[in-house]
Write a protein that holds these residues in place. Sequence first.
Motif, mmCIF file in Angstrom:
data_model
loop_
_atom_site.group_PDB
_atom_site.id
_atom_site.type_symbol
_atom_site.label_atom_id
_atom_site.label_comp_id
_atom_site.label_asym_id
_atom_site.label_seq_id
_atom_site.Cartn_x
_atom_site.Cartn_y
_atom_site.Cartn_z
ATOM 1 N N TRP A 1 0.850 -1.189 0.000
ATOM 2 C CA TRP A 1 0.000 0.000 0.000
ATOM 3 C C TRP A 1 0.881 1.233 0.000
ATOM 4 O O TRP A 1 2.045 1.176 0.380
ATOM 5 C CB TRP A 1 -0.907 -0.005 1.231
ATOM 6 C CG TRP A 1 -1.804 -1.184 1.253
ATOM 7 C CD1 TRP A 1 -3.056 -1.271 0.727
ATOM 8 C CD2 TRP A 1 -1.520 -2.482 1.784
ATOM 9 N NE1 TRP A 1 -3.566 -2.534 0.906
ATOM 10 C CE2 TRP A 1 -2.640 -3.301 1.550
ATOM 11 C CE3 TRP A 1 -0.427 -3.038 2.430
ATOM 12 C CZ2 TRP A 1 -2.702 -4.634 1.938
ATOM 13 C CZ3 TRP A 1 -0.468 -4.361 2.816
ATOM 14 C CH2 TRP A 1 -1.594 -5.145 2.575
ATOM 15 N N THR B 1 -5.376 0.689 6.193
ATOM 16 C CA THR B 1 -6.435 0.578 7.203
ATOM 17 C C THR B 1 -7.689 -0.049 6.622
ATOM 18 O O THR B 1 -8.292 -0.945 7.224
ATOM 19 C CB THR B 1 -6.755 1.963 7.804
ATOM 20 O OG1 THR B 1 -5.566 2.464 8.426
ATOM 21 C CG2 THR B 1 -7.871 1.872 8.829
ATOM 22 N N ALA B 2 -8.095 0.381 5.433
ATOM 23 C CA ALA B 2 -9.285 -0.181 4.781
ATOM 24 C C ALA B 2 -9.102 -1.671 4.522
ATOM 25 O O ALA B 2 -10.019 -2.474 4.760
ATOM 26 C CB ALA B 2 -9.579 0.565 3.484
ATOM 27 N N TYR B 3 -7.921 -2.072 4.042
ATOM 28 C CA TYR B 3 -7.664 -3.490 3.799
ATOM 29 C C TYR B 3 -7.751 -4.284 5.101
ATOM 30 O O TYR B 3 -8.401 -5.335 5.151
ATOM 31 C CB TYR B 3 -6.290 -3.702 3.155
ATOM 32 C CG TYR B 3 -5.929 -5.160 3.120
ATOM 33 C CD1 TYR B 3 -6.428 -5.983 2.117
ATOM 34 C CD2 TYR B 3 -5.144 -5.740 4.112
ATOM 35 C CE1 TYR B 3 -6.139 -7.344 2.098
ATOM 36 C CE2 TYR B 3 -4.854 -7.095 4.102
ATOM 37 C CZ TYR B 3 -5.357 -7.888 3.093
ATOM 38 O OH TYR B 3 -5.069 -9.227 3.095
ATOM 39 N N GLU C 1 -9.250 -3.560 7.959
ATOM 40 C CA GLU C 1 -10.620 -3.605 8.484
ATOM 41 C C GLU C 1 -11.440 -4.655 7.744
ATOM 42 O O GLU C 1 -12.172 -5.429 8.355
ATOM 43 C CB GLU C 1 -11.276 -2.230 8.377
ATOM 44 C CG GLU C 1 -10.767 -1.250 9.411
ATOM 45 C CD GLU C 1 -11.343 0.144 9.255
ATOM 46 O OE1 GLU C 1 -12.024 0.429 8.234
ATOM 47 O OE2 GLU C 1 -11.115 0.967 10.161
ATOM 48 N N HIS C 2 -11.314 -4.707 6.420
ATOM 49 C CA HIS C 2 -12.050 -5.699 5.626
ATOM 50 C C HIS C 2 -11.554 -7.120 5.943
ATOM 51 O O HIS C 2 -12.361 -8.038 6.133
ATOM 52 C CB HIS C 2 -11.890 -5.397 4.134
ATOM 53 C CG HIS C 2 -12.540 -6.416 3.261
ATOM 54 N ND1 HIS C 2 -13.915 -6.480 3.091
ATOM 55 C CD2 HIS C 2 -12.026 -7.428 2.536
ATOM 56 C CE1 HIS C 2 -14.206 -7.484 2.286
ATOM 57 N NE2 HIS C 2 -13.082 -8.078 1.940
ATOM 58 N N ALA C 3 -10.240 -7.292 6.018
ATOM 59 C CA ALA C 3 -9.666 -8.621 6.246
ATOM 60 C C ALA C 3 -10.033 -9.177 7.620
ATOM 61 O O ALA C 3 -10.168 -10.390 7.792
ATOM 62 C CB ALA C 3 -8.143 -8.559 6.098
ATOM 63 N N HIS C 4 -10.223 -8.310 8.618
ATOM 64 C CA HIS C 4 -10.503 -8.758 9.978
ATOM 65 C C HIS C 4 -11.980 -8.661 10.356
ATOM 66 O O HIS C 4 -12.356 -9.035 11.476
ATOM 67 C CB HIS C 4 -9.675 -7.944 10.976
ATOM 68 C CG HIS C 4 -8.200 -8.201 10.864
ATOM 69 N ND1 HIS C 4 -7.373 -7.376 10.148
ATOM 70 C CD2 HIS C 4 -7.417 -9.183 11.363
ATOM 71 C CE1 HIS C 4 -6.138 -7.840 10.218
ATOM 72 N NE2 HIS C 4 -6.138 -8.942 10.946
ATOM 73 N N ALA C 5 -12.821 -8.187 9.467
ATOM 74 C CA ALA C 5 -14.233 -7.932 9.798
ATOM 75 C C ALA C 5 -14.960 -9.178 10.316
ATOM 76 O O ALA C 5 -15.787 -9.074 11.213
ATOM 77 C CB ALA C 5 -14.968 -7.362 8.587
ATOM 78 N N ARG C 6 -14.689 -10.335 9.782
ATOM 79 C CA ARG C 6 -15.399 -11.553 10.181
ATOM 80 C C ARG C 6 -14.645 -12.373 11.218
ATOM 81 O O ARG C 6 -15.065 -13.463 11.574
ATOM 82 C CB ARG C 6 -15.673 -12.405 8.948
ATOM 83 C CG ARG C 6 -16.642 -11.733 7.992
ATOM 84 C CD ARG C 6 -17.003 -12.596 6.836
ATOM 85 N NE ARG C 6 -17.235 -13.968 7.257
ATOM 86 C CZ ARG C 6 -17.335 -14.997 6.452
ATOM 87 N NH1 ARG C 6 -17.249 -14.833 5.169
ATOM 88 N NH2 ARG C 6 -17.529 -16.217 6.917
ATOM 89 N N CYS C 7 -13.540 -11.854 11.711
ATOM 90 C CA CYS C 7 -12.725 -12.592 12.681
ATOM 91 C C CYS C 7 -13.328 -12.506 14.073
ATOM 92 O O CYS C 7 -14.136 -11.626 14.369
ATOM 93 C CB CYS C 7 -11.309 -12.021 12.714
ATOM 94 S SG CYS C 7 -10.411 -12.268 11.172
#
Length: 126
Positions: free
Chosen positions: A22, A29-31, A33-39
Amino acid sequence: MTAPTAGHDVRSDIAYGDIGRWHDADALTAYMEHAHARCGHLMHRVTNTEVTLDGDTATARSYCDALVLGPDNDGGMQASGCFDDDLVRTDQGWRITHRRYTLVLLRAVRNAARPHGDSGDSHAPR
């Protein structure tokens, strides 16, 4: 991140190996947040930072240990490695201009601290 200093902009280069690259903090930060959203529970520790100053620039090395559990908090991954950073002093403070992450360990983990099916303590770190 882009920050003015001494009449020019500082542009970041953030390299996380196979994970991605990046050029500003907002994109990283956006990546993340998306990567950890379902964790489930997340625990990131950055320790043992060693900084070498050279006027208005610096280099730093830190150790990173991350535990990322799945939505059920039963299993997940542990990743450990090093951050090697180049920094510059700006009017807004120190800014990272280049970060390289080196992965040292990646392993699957299972949460043996609780019975299977228990979602864990709602007050545990996220």
